[in-house]
Design an enzyme around this catalytic site. Structure first.
Site, PDB file in Angstrom:
ATOM      1  N   LYS A  59       0.831  -1.198   0.000  1.00 36.63           N
ATOM      2  CA  LYS A  59       0.000   0.000   0.000  1.00 36.63           C
ATOM      3  C   LYS A  59       0.872   1.257   0.000  1.00 36.63           C
ATOM      4  O   LYS A  59       1.987   1.259   0.534  1.00 36.63           O
ATOM      5  CB  LYS A  59      -0.906   0.015   1.240  1.00 36.63           C
ATOM      6  CG  LYS A  59      -1.966  -1.073   1.253  1.00 36.63           C
ATOM      7  CD  LYS A  59      -3.034  -0.818   0.218  1.00 36.63           C
ATOM      8  CE  LYS A  59      -4.178  -1.824   0.336  1.00 36.63           C
ATOM      9  NZ  LYS A  59      -5.234  -1.563  -0.654  1.00 36.63           N
ATOM     10  N   ASN A  85      -1.079   2.104  -6.350  1.00 42.08           N
ATOM     11  CA  ASN A  85      -1.917   3.267  -6.598  1.00 42.08           C
ATOM     12  C   ASN A  85      -1.132   4.526  -6.252  1.00 42.08           C
ATOM     13  O   ASN A  85      -0.150   4.486  -5.515  1.00 42.08           O
ATOM     14  CB  ASN A  85      -3.189   3.198  -5.750  1.00 42.08           C
ATOM     15  CG  ASN A  85      -4.159   2.140  -6.250  1.00 42.08           C
ATOM     16  OD1 ASN A  85      -4.289   1.927  -7.444  1.00 42.08           O
ATOM     17  ND2 ASN A  85      -4.842   1.477  -5.332  1.00 42.08           N
ATOM     18  N   LYS A 163      -4.786   6.976 -14.141  1.00 40.88           N
ATOM     19  CA  LYS A 163      -5.334   5.998 -13.207  1.00 40.88           C
ATOM     20  C   LYS A 163      -5.712   6.670 -11.892  1.00 40.88           C
ATOM     21  O   LYS A 163      -6.711   6.296 -11.265  1.00 40.88           O
ATOM     22  CB  LYS A 163      -4.343   4.872 -12.955  1.00 40.88           C
ATOM     23  CG  LYS A 163      -4.972   3.774 -12.100  1.00 40.88           C
ATOM     24  CD  LYS A 163      -4.029   2.655 -11.759  1.00 40.88           C
ATOM     25  CE  LYS A 163      -4.730   1.653 -10.843  1.00 40.88           C
ATOM     26  NZ  LYS A 163      -3.844   0.591 -10.355  1.00 40.88           N
ATOM     27  N   GLU A 245      -5.788   4.025   1.350  1.00 49.07           N
ATOM     28  CA  GLU A 245      -4.808   4.856   0.632  1.00 49.07           C
ATOM     29  C   GLU A 245      -5.404   6.204   0.247  1.00 49.07           C
ATOM     30  O   GLU A 245      -4.865   6.882  -0.630  1.00 49.07           O
ATOM     31  CB  GLU A 245      -4.341   4.132  -0.623  1.00 49.07           C
ATOM     32  CG  GLU A 245      -3.603   2.831  -0.364  1.00 49.07           C
ATOM     33  CD  GLU A 245      -3.189   2.144  -1.646  1.00 49.07           C
ATOM     34  OE1 GLU A 245      -1.986   2.045  -1.916  1.00 49.07           O
ATOM     35  OE2 GLU A 245      -4.097   1.690  -2.389  1.00 49.07           O
TER      36      GLU A 245
END
Length: 287
Positions: A59, A85, A163, A245
């Site tokens: 993460k 991410n 994204k 996140e």
């Protein structure tokens, strides 16, 4: 998939997952198959020693700490790929690992979830976009031969931002409702709200000098068609009472917006709501 293609793969993770993989292999369940893939697994970060390529999948909140843990075991020249991410994990990991260990960001377009110990559910897509390094072309070819569509792009930062905007549009809404993308966009008022989120993100991206695709808005709105049953990673974290996140998703847009003087009220609202939802109930003051 790399292990199935004959590569030597070692997974590093938590005890329950490691035990399951050691006993029966990693279970991969897709729309067309349900298989167990034998491979090595360890709970020790030292198992990264000897790797040519490290797929860095923690993460975003754990980037610096995980990089510091693996650093003593990485040989100079080991390529670290950040499959995460957010848009700045490669820079944060590189600051910890130093110049002798190249770090390249990777954009991951895949819908998955952990259905149990050592059990991966795949819901859709699976392609990667890798930043160029001396080893990127070779790695991309190996991935492609293993059935993982992989592209090397000189505008990976724009792809990461693309994204990020998708995540900002759907992750918090999916988390707060605990519903998948397909259901979300069928509800009244959601699509105009997503447009407001996109507008703020685009304004911040422009202020940051990011080169984005022309039809990004269409891409964002088209996501539920390819992943209608997917719960966001933020929704999965909330359901498991784990930290999310969100600070590195909508929170990052808010942070960069403040730096450029670009207002981001919708993203900030989603940030605060998810932060409230993940606050331990024990932290609530008694009356």
């Amino acid at each position: 998939m790399l292990a199935r293609a004959g590569h030597e793969v070692t997974l590093i993770g938590r005890q329950a997952h490691v035990e399951a993989v050691r006993k029966q292999g990693l279970r991969l369940q897709t729309a067309t198959e349900d298989i167990h893939v034998p491979m090595n697994a360890s709970t020790e970060v030292s198992a990264v020693q000897g790797a040519d390529v490290v797929l860095f999948c923690v993460k975003s909140t754990d980037t610096e700490s995980a990089a510091a843990q693996i650093k003593p075991f990485l040989a100079p020249g080991t390529l670290v790929l950040t499959l995460q991410n957010g848009v700045d994990n490669d820079e944060r990991a590189s600051a910890v690992l130093g110049p002798d260990r190249p770090v390249a960001p990777v954009v991951v377009y895949v819908a998955t979830a952990m259905a149990g110990p050592g059990h991966v559910r795949h819901f859709g897509r699976g392609e990667l976009v890798i930043a160029p390094t001396p080893a990127s072309d070779r790695v991309a070819q190996q991935f492609a031969k293993a059935g993982i569509p992989t592209q090397v792009s000189h505008n990976v930062r724009g792809a990461l931002w693309s994204k990020l905007i998708i995540n900002c549009a759907y992750n918090a809404l999916s988390a707060l409702t605990q519903m998948p993308y397909g259901w979300l966009v069928e509800q009244g008022g959601v699509n105009p709200l997503i447009d407001d989120i996109i507008d703020e993100c685009l304004a911040v991206a422009r202020a940051d000098g990011i080169d984005l695709p022309e039809k990004l808005r269409d891409t964002v709105h088209g996501l539920p068609q390819t992943m209608p049953g997917q719960l966001s990673s933020t929704a999965q974290d909330l359901a498991r009472h784990k930290p999310t996140e969100i600070d590195h998703l909508n929170g990052y847009v808010v942070q960069r917006g403040k730096a450029h003087g670009v207002p981001t009220p919708v993203n900030n609202t989603l940030l605060v709501l998810v932060q409230l939802a993940q606050t331990p109930r024990s932290a609530t003051p008694s009356r």
